[in-house]
Design an enzyme around this catalytic site. Sequence first.
Site, PDB file in Angstrom:
ATOM      1  N   GLU A 119       0.851  -1.203   0.000  1.00  0.00           N
ATOM      2  CA  GLU A 119       0.000   0.000   0.000  1.00  0.00           C
ATOM      3  C   GLU A 119       0.875   1.237   0.000  1.00  0.00           C
ATOM      4  O   GLU A 119       1.927   1.243   0.632  1.00  0.00           O
ATOM      5  CB  GLU A 119      -0.841   0.064   1.286  1.00  0.00           C
ATOM      6  CG  GLU A 119      -1.749  -1.097   1.499  1.00  0.00           C
ATOM      7  CD  GLU A 119      -2.255  -1.155   2.946  1.00  0.00           C
ATOM      8  OE1 GLU A 119      -2.230  -0.133   3.659  1.00  0.00           O
ATOM      9  OE2 GLU A 119      -2.656  -2.251   3.351  1.00  0.00           O
ATOM     10  N   LYS A 121       2.224   4.626   1.377  1.00  0.00           N
ATOM     11  CA  LYS A 121       2.241   5.196   2.732  1.00  0.00           C
ATOM     12  C   LYS A 121       1.806   6.649   2.596  1.00  0.00           C
ATOM     13  O   LYS A 121       2.564   7.502   2.120  1.00  0.00           O
ATOM     14  CB  LYS A 121       3.648   5.095   3.323  1.00  0.00           C
ATOM     15  CG  LYS A 121       3.705   5.521   4.771  1.00  0.00           C
ATOM     16  CD  LYS A 121       5.054   5.128   5.382  1.00  0.00           C
ATOM     17  CE  LYS A 121       5.106   5.382   6.871  1.00  0.00           C
ATOM     18  NZ  LYS A 121       4.933   6.764   7.248  1.00  0.00           N
ATOM     19  N   ASP A 123       0.849  10.403   3.392  1.00  0.00           N
ATOM     20  CA  ASP A 123       1.480  11.364   4.281  1.00  0.00           C
ATOM     21  C   ASP A 123       0.401  12.239   4.907  1.00  0.00           C
ATOM     22  O   ASP A 123       0.084  13.316   4.421  1.00  0.00           O
ATOM     23  CB  ASP A 123       2.472  12.211   3.480  1.00  0.00           C
ATOM     24  CG  ASP A 123       3.565  12.740   4.372  1.00  0.00           C
ATOM     25  OD1 ASP A 123       3.559  12.420   5.581  1.00  0.00           O
ATOM     26  OD2 ASP A 123       4.425  13.474   3.866  1.00  0.00           O
ATOM     27  N   GLU A 179      -5.791   6.846   7.332  1.00  0.00           N
ATOM     28  CA  GLU A 179      -5.041   8.096   7.289  1.00  0.00           C
ATOM     29  C   GLU A 179      -5.977   9.200   6.801  1.00  0.00           C
ATOM     30  O   GLU A 179      -6.673   9.032   5.797  1.00  0.00           O
ATOM     31  CB  GLU A 179      -3.878   7.916   6.289  1.00  0.00           C
ATOM     32  CG  GLU A 179      -2.785   8.925   6.417  1.00  0.00           C
ATOM     33  CD  GLU A 179      -1.740   8.568   7.493  1.00  0.00           C
ATOM     34  OE1 GLU A 179      -1.966   7.616   8.274  1.00  0.00           O
ATOM     35  OE2 GLU A 179      -0.718   9.263   7.543  1.00  0.00           O
ATOM     36  N   TYR A 231      -6.938   1.838   6.137  1.00  0.00           N
ATOM     37  CA  TYR A 231      -5.891   0.859   5.860  1.00  0.00           C
ATOM     38  C   TYR A 231      -5.827  -0.310   6.842  1.00  0.00           C
ATOM     39  O   TYR A 231      -4.980  -1.184   6.680  1.00  0.00           O
ATOM     40  CB  TYR A 231      -4.520   1.513   5.695  1.00  0.00           C
ATOM     41  CG  TYR A 231      -4.010   2.329   6.863  1.00  0.00           C
ATOM     42  CD1 TYR A 231      -3.824   1.775   8.110  1.00  0.00           C
ATOM     43  CD2 TYR A 231      -3.687   3.678   6.673  1.00  0.00           C
ATOM     44  CE1 TYR A 231      -3.349   2.524   9.165  1.00  0.00           C
ATOM     45  CE2 TYR A 231      -3.207   4.441   7.723  1.00  0.00           C
ATOM     46  CZ  TYR A 231      -3.039   3.860   8.975  1.00  0.00           C
ATOM     47  OH  TYR A 231      -2.567   4.608  10.010  1.00  0.00           O
ATOM     48  N   LYS A 296       2.772  -5.328   4.231  1.00  0.00           N
ATOM     49  CA  LYS A 296       2.225  -6.045   5.385  1.00  0.00           C
ATOM     50  C   LYS A 296       2.043  -7.515   4.999  1.00  0.00           C
ATOM     51  O   LYS A 296       1.537  -7.796   3.902  1.00  0.00           O
ATOM     52  CB  LYS A 296       0.840  -5.480   5.749  1.00  0.00           C
ATOM     53  CG  LYS A 296       0.847  -3.995   6.070  1.00  0.00           C
ATOM     54  CD  LYS A 296      -0.564  -3.447   6.227  1.00  0.00           C
ATOM     55  CE  LYS A 296      -0.518  -1.944   6.423  1.00  0.00           C
ATOM     56  NZ  LYS A 296      -1.832  -1.303   6.340  1.00  0.00           N
ATOM     57  N   LYS A 320      10.612   3.891   2.638  1.00  0.00           N
ATOM     58  CA  LYS A 320      10.410   5.305   2.319  1.00  0.00           C
ATOM     59  C   LYS A 320      10.951   5.662   0.933  1.00  0.00           C
ATOM     60  O   LYS A 320      11.905   5.054   0.446  1.00  0.00           O
ATOM     61  CB  LYS A 320      11.128   6.177   3.363  1.00  0.00           C
ATOM     62  CG  LYS A 320      10.610   6.032   4.776  1.00  0.00           C
ATOM     63  CD  LYS A 320       9.368   6.890   4.970  1.00  0.00           C
ATOM     64  CE  LYS A 320       9.039   7.097   6.426  1.00  0.00           C
ATOM     65  NZ  LYS A 320       9.865   8.035   7.124  1.00  0.00           N
ATOM     66  N   CYS A 414      16.523  48.799 -11.143  1.00  0.00           N
ATOM     67  CA  CYS A 414      16.667  47.537 -11.874  1.00  0.00           C
ATOM     68  C   CYS A 414      18.130  47.093 -11.862  1.00  0.00           C
ATOM     69  O   CYS A 414      19.015  47.879 -12.202  1.00  0.00           O
ATOM     70  CB  CYS A 414      16.188  47.724 -13.315  1.00  0.00           C
ATOM     71  SG  CYS A 414      16.537  46.290 -14.351  1.00  0.00           S
ATOM     72  N   CYS A 417      19.369  47.466 -15.823  1.00  0.00           N
ATOM     73  CA  CYS A 417      19.469  48.721 -16.575  1.00  0.00           C
ATOM     74  C   CYS A 417      19.449  49.951 -15.678  1.00  0.00           C
ATOM     75  O   CYS A 417      19.503  51.072 -16.164  1.00  0.00           O
ATOM     76  CB  CYS A 417      18.362  48.812 -17.619  1.00  0.00           C
ATOM     77  SG  CYS A 417      16.748  49.126 -16.887  1.00  0.00           S
ATOM     78  N   CYS A 432      10.662  46.746 -13.180  1.00  0.00           N
ATOM     79  CA  CYS A 432      11.615  47.690 -13.747  1.00  0.00           C
ATOM     80  C   CYS A 432      10.841  48.565 -14.718  1.00  0.00           C
ATOM     81  O   CYS A 432      10.092  48.069 -15.558  1.00  0.00           O
ATOM     82  CB  CYS A 432      12.700  46.912 -14.486  1.00  0.00           C
ATOM     83  SG  CYS A 432      13.556  47.884 -15.725  1.00  0.00           S
ATOM     84  N   CYS A 438      15.583  48.273 -21.211  1.00  0.00           N
ATOM     85  CA  CYS A 438      16.230  47.314 -20.315  1.00  0.00           C
ATOM     86  C   CYS A 438      16.631  46.064 -21.099  1.00  0.00           C
ATOM     87  O   CYS A 438      15.779  45.376 -21.655  1.00  0.00           O
ATOM     88  CB  CYS A 438      15.278  46.946 -19.183  1.00  0.00           C
ATOM     89  SG  CYS A 438      15.940  45.674 -18.103  1.00  0.00           S
TER      90      CYS A 438
HETATM   91  S1  IVH Z   1      -0.271   0.568   8.832  1.00  0.00           S
HETATM   92  C1  IVH Z   1       0.874  -1.574  12.435  1.00  0.00           C
HETATM   93  N1  IVH Z   1      -0.690   1.508   6.437  1.00  0.00           N
HETATM   94  O1  IVH Z   1       2.381   5.481   8.780  1.00  0.00           O
HETATM   95  C2  IVH Z   1       0.595  -0.837  11.211  1.00  0.00           C
HETATM   96  N2  IVH Z   1       0.191   2.955   8.088  1.00  0.00           N
HETATM   97  O2  IVH Z   1       4.367   4.537  11.329  1.00  0.00           O
HETATM   98  C3  IVH Z   1       0.487   0.611  11.437  1.00  0.00           C
HETATM   99  N3  IVH Z   1       0.558   5.257   7.308  1.00  0.00           N
HETATM  100  O3  IVH Z   1       1.340   7.038  11.431  1.00  0.00           O
HETATM  101  C4  IVH Z   1       0.055   1.406  10.339  1.00  0.00           C
HETATM  102  N4  IVH Z   1      -0.159   4.940   5.259  1.00  0.00           N
HETATM  103  O4  IVH Z   1      -0.630   6.662   9.884  1.00  0.00           O
HETATM  104  C5  IVH Z   1      -0.266   1.777   7.670  1.00  0.00           C
HETATM  105  N5  IVH Z   1      -1.130   2.240   4.265  1.00  0.00           N
HETATM  106  C6  IVH Z   1      -0.711   2.492   5.512  1.00  0.00           C
HETATM  107  C7  IVH Z   1      -0.265   3.769   5.897  1.00  0.00           C
HETATM  108  C8  IVH Z   1       0.188   3.961   7.202  1.00  0.00           C
HETATM  109  C9  IVH Z   1       0.333   5.818   6.135  1.00  0.00           C
HETATM  110  C10 IVH Z   1       1.109   5.957   8.498  1.00  0.00           C
HETATM  111  C11 IVH Z   1       0.338   5.692   9.755  1.00  0.00           C
HETATM  112  C12 IVH Z   1       1.344   5.775  10.864  1.00  0.00           C
HETATM  113  C13 IVH Z   1       2.642   5.595  10.158  1.00  0.00           C
HETATM  114  C14 IVH Z   1       3.255   4.298  10.611  1.00  0.00           C
END
Ligand code: IVH
Length: 682
Positions: A119, A121, A123, A179, A231, A296, A320, A414, A417, A432, A438
């Site tokens: 999945e 991640k 933000d 999230e 999630y 996962k 990351k 400017c 010029c 300017c 210029c």
């Molecule tokens: S799973 C035990 N899935 O990442 C599993 N977390 O450190 C815990 N996050 O603050 C989270 N996208 O909010 C999971 N697809 C995703 C995620 C996700 C973002 C964030 C989550 C948490 C941090 C995990």
Amino acid sequence: MSQDSVSPNARSRISELRQQIDDHNYRYYALDEPSIPDAEYDRLLNELRTLEQQHPELITADSPTQRVGTAPLDSFVSVRHEMPMLSLDNAFSDEDLTAFDQRLKDRLKITGDIEYACEPKLDGIAISILYEQGKLVRAATRGDGTNGEDITDNVRTIRSVPLQLRGSDYPERLEVRGEIYMPSEGFAALNKRAAEAGDKVFVNPRNAAAGSLRQLDSRITATRPLELCAYSVGVHQGMALPARHTDILHLLKQWGFKINREMIAARSIAECIDYHQQLGEKRASLAYDIDGVVFKVNDIATQEQLGFVSRAPRWAIAFKFPAQEEMTELQAVEFQVGRTGTITPVARLTPVFVGGVTVSNATLHNRDEIARLDARVGDTVIVRRAGDVIPQIVGVVAERRPANAAPIEFPSRCPICDSPAVQVPGEAAIRCEGGLICPAQRKEAIIHFASRKAMDVDGLGDKLVEQLVDKELIKTVADLFTLTAEQVAELERMGPKSAENLIAALEKSKQVSFERFIYALGIREVGEATARNLADYFGTLQALSEADEEALQQVDDIGPVVARFVRDFFIEPDNLAIIQKLRELGVHWPEKTPQAADDTNDQPLAGQTCVLTGTLEAMTRDEAGEKLRALGAKVAGSVSKKTAFVVAGPGAGSKLAKAEQLGVEVLDEAGLMALLQQHGIS
Ligand code: IVH
């Protein structure tokens, strides 16, 4: 009015409307398949609101009208999570990921592949939402993982959060985790509004989401473009869940939650590595920020067998992406002068690797932006590069300011010029006043004149224009056409052959269309679309140059400001002299019958608006647009009910979907060719 006296009609219409609106929310957020335009959705919501105002006793907490927020709280109440909300370990390389997979195999004493859910991640901010008998009863932040804060009022305002689970087959207690984030488009619009109102802007979508959820007044949260993506499941009672994580998420989708459409099940760690690579390539084009991938173990029984260490599960890991924000030093600020004289401050930075590239310059936009950031030379600044957007300085690290940090002085003259630099009333920009005296403005004007969508002089790039102006071979755009091959051949990186090519390209560019010529003149605020409207309306240069502001405002999309710029341009004797010289040197275009004089337009596609999307093979979209316009059609950028037809090539996305949704006719490339041929254009 007592409940009994409510007409059965109102009661049943209210329930019907709630059902319809919930269905549309579901289609829009969970299924990503909206079936009605936004305006129709708003109409349903308004009708419901009006009926509820007439019958307030029928308002329920889970009515879609109740997403507007309620009276502010004094503080947030602390909530203890029944199951702790864990964090994730990180992987930083493919090797880390392979080692993670090997550790699991060793622990499980298996040699075969492990299946993983992959999945993005997201933000944003982690959230826990509790449902009892299908109704949303509480939403809480993650906090320290054990205790969070009750932000139920705020979360209820988010449309993609179901207030009531869909269907009837769900656990009596269900904790959904996910999230909350702010999609990029909403973030940009929110910041734009804030900047215009002189309010604080947010550094990034994550901070904007966090700030919006931290509001004690949920009516403010209700105005913020937040979304939820589910999630995982925490507490669940009263019903067995599927054995695989990905199947649980699909069930969440049926209950009304949005889940991530990029989610897949990978059969081995090798597929996970591919997924990370592919999602990294896609990252910039996603509608929201992600900072990595979460892997996962897909089988829930195996997850349970693996358990967790301290705060993180053994069965999951985050890989990351390169950071989109980094810190670096602001070494100096230089000032650049643009085509219309705008003086732009540009930050010179200690090179830093961010968002996948090395960044050493970033625009500081204008004086207001510098004041807003309170940036000084020597400061440590936060540079953000998300997607293909140009790098921005989004903040200053105040604690790291050195004692000798120097305020940024905006020049009063400017830098090129030495003409006075003045602030234009009502604008943030400093300009300017030198105009074409210029050299910087002259260079930019010439570069614009020669550019692809203007006169399209092949081979006349920025560096060449710079040399031509610096060596005083040309002063104005008209001088381009007096250049000789011998003069050009003398320039750096040029030889006899390339010089001749340039002269030939200049010669070729003399034959142009009226709209391109207008665009090439570089009149302030006159972009391609405005130039086209002016050309269509006036038809001839004489008519255009004689038009007063009132006449100019008759043209589509031209208001008083642009009318003024156009008028100012054509009363300036220097400009008229340059145009005169261009014509004497052979620049020409076919004049047209002006629309102004000709209301009975008999072009075959007159009055029809079309939209081009996706890629075409036989020609570019620009070329297709020119051909359609030649038949009298208007080419627009977005689809509406008024659109006559949409031309969609491979890769077409939301515009095609919108057309299909509105029942607008869609042509493929073959259909377009047939239409053009039918009217004698190939
Ligand atoms: S799973 C035990 N899935 O990442 C599993 N977390 O450190 C815990 N996050 O603050 C989270 N996208 O909010 C999971 N697809 C995703 C995620 C996700 C973002 C964030 C989550 C948490 C941090 C995990």
